[in-house]
Write a protein that holds these residues in place. Structure first.
Motif, PDB file in Angstrom:
ATOM      1  N   LYS A  91     -52.076  10.525  89.840  1.00 53.75           N
ATOM      2  CA  LYS A  91     -50.957  10.264  89.037  1.00 53.75           C
ATOM      3  C   LYS A  91     -51.233  11.071  87.656  1.00 53.75           C
ATOM      4  O   LYS A  91     -52.295  10.714  86.938  1.00 53.75           O
ATOM      5  N   SER A 102     -44.857   4.526  88.953  1.00 55.79           N
ATOM      6  CA  SER A 102     -44.321   4.715  87.639  1.00 55.79           C
ATOM      7  C   SER A 102     -45.047   3.546  86.646  1.00 55.79           C
ATOM      8  O   SER A 102     -45.435   4.054  85.571  1.00 55.79           O
ATOM      9  N   ALA A 103     -45.350   2.305  86.987  1.00 56.02           N
ATOM     10  CA  ALA A 103     -45.558   1.402  86.178  1.00 56.02           C
ATOM     11  C   ALA A 103     -47.421   1.478  85.850  1.00 56.02           C
ATOM     12  O   ALA A 103     -47.753   0.688  85.053  1.00 56.02           O
ATOM     13  N   TYR A 104     -47.956   2.308  86.804  1.00 53.52           N
ATOM     14  CA  TYR A 104     -49.313   2.705  86.462  1.00 53.52           C
ATOM     15  C   TYR A 104     -49.775   3.793  85.510  1.00 53.52           C
ATOM     16  O   TYR A 104     -49.078   4.838  85.542  1.00 53.52           O
ATOM     17  N   ASP A 128     -43.538   2.904  94.284  1.00 55.31           N
ATOM     18  CA  ASP A 128     -43.103   3.405  92.869  1.00 55.31           C
ATOM     19  C   ASP A 128     -44.497   3.101  91.963  1.00 55.31           C
ATOM     20  O   ASP A 128     -44.940   1.805  91.903  1.00 55.31           O
ATOM     21  N   LYS A 178     -49.991  12.262  83.795  1.00 57.55           N
ATOM     22  CA  LYS A 178     -49.119  11.545  82.585  1.00 57.55           C
ATOM     23  C   LYS A 178     -47.789  11.773  82.888  1.00 57.55           C
ATOM     24  O   LYS A 178     -47.095  12.719  83.256  1.00 57.55           O
TER      25      LYS A 178
END
Length: 70
Positions: A68, A44-46, A42, A70
């Motif tokens: 990744k 998503s936190a980065y 995952d 935005k």
């Protein structure tokens, strides 16, 4: 990101370590898994940017570049 690992050898249950590295090479995350089953990473936190996935199985190391958005 799904990481499915297969080994160059005939073994299907080797231990592998999956790392997430930033663009400077700093390790952000690691997890151990076997080559028998895929796993989810995952991100998503980065923040948006370029990351590298390093997979180590024994002495073998593989690198994958992930961008990744935005």
């Amino acid at each position: 990101v799904t990481v499915a690992i297969s080994s160059a050898s005939d073994k299907t249950d080797e231990q592998a370590t999956v790392y997430v590295l930033d663009n400077t090479g700093k390790m952000l995350y690691s997890q151990k898994q076997t080559t028998a089953s895929p796993s989810q990473l995952d991100l998503s936190a980065y923040s948006a940017g370029i990351y590298y996935i390093k997979v180590a199985i024994g002495k073998e190391e593989l690198f994958y570049k992930v961008t990744k958005a935005k």
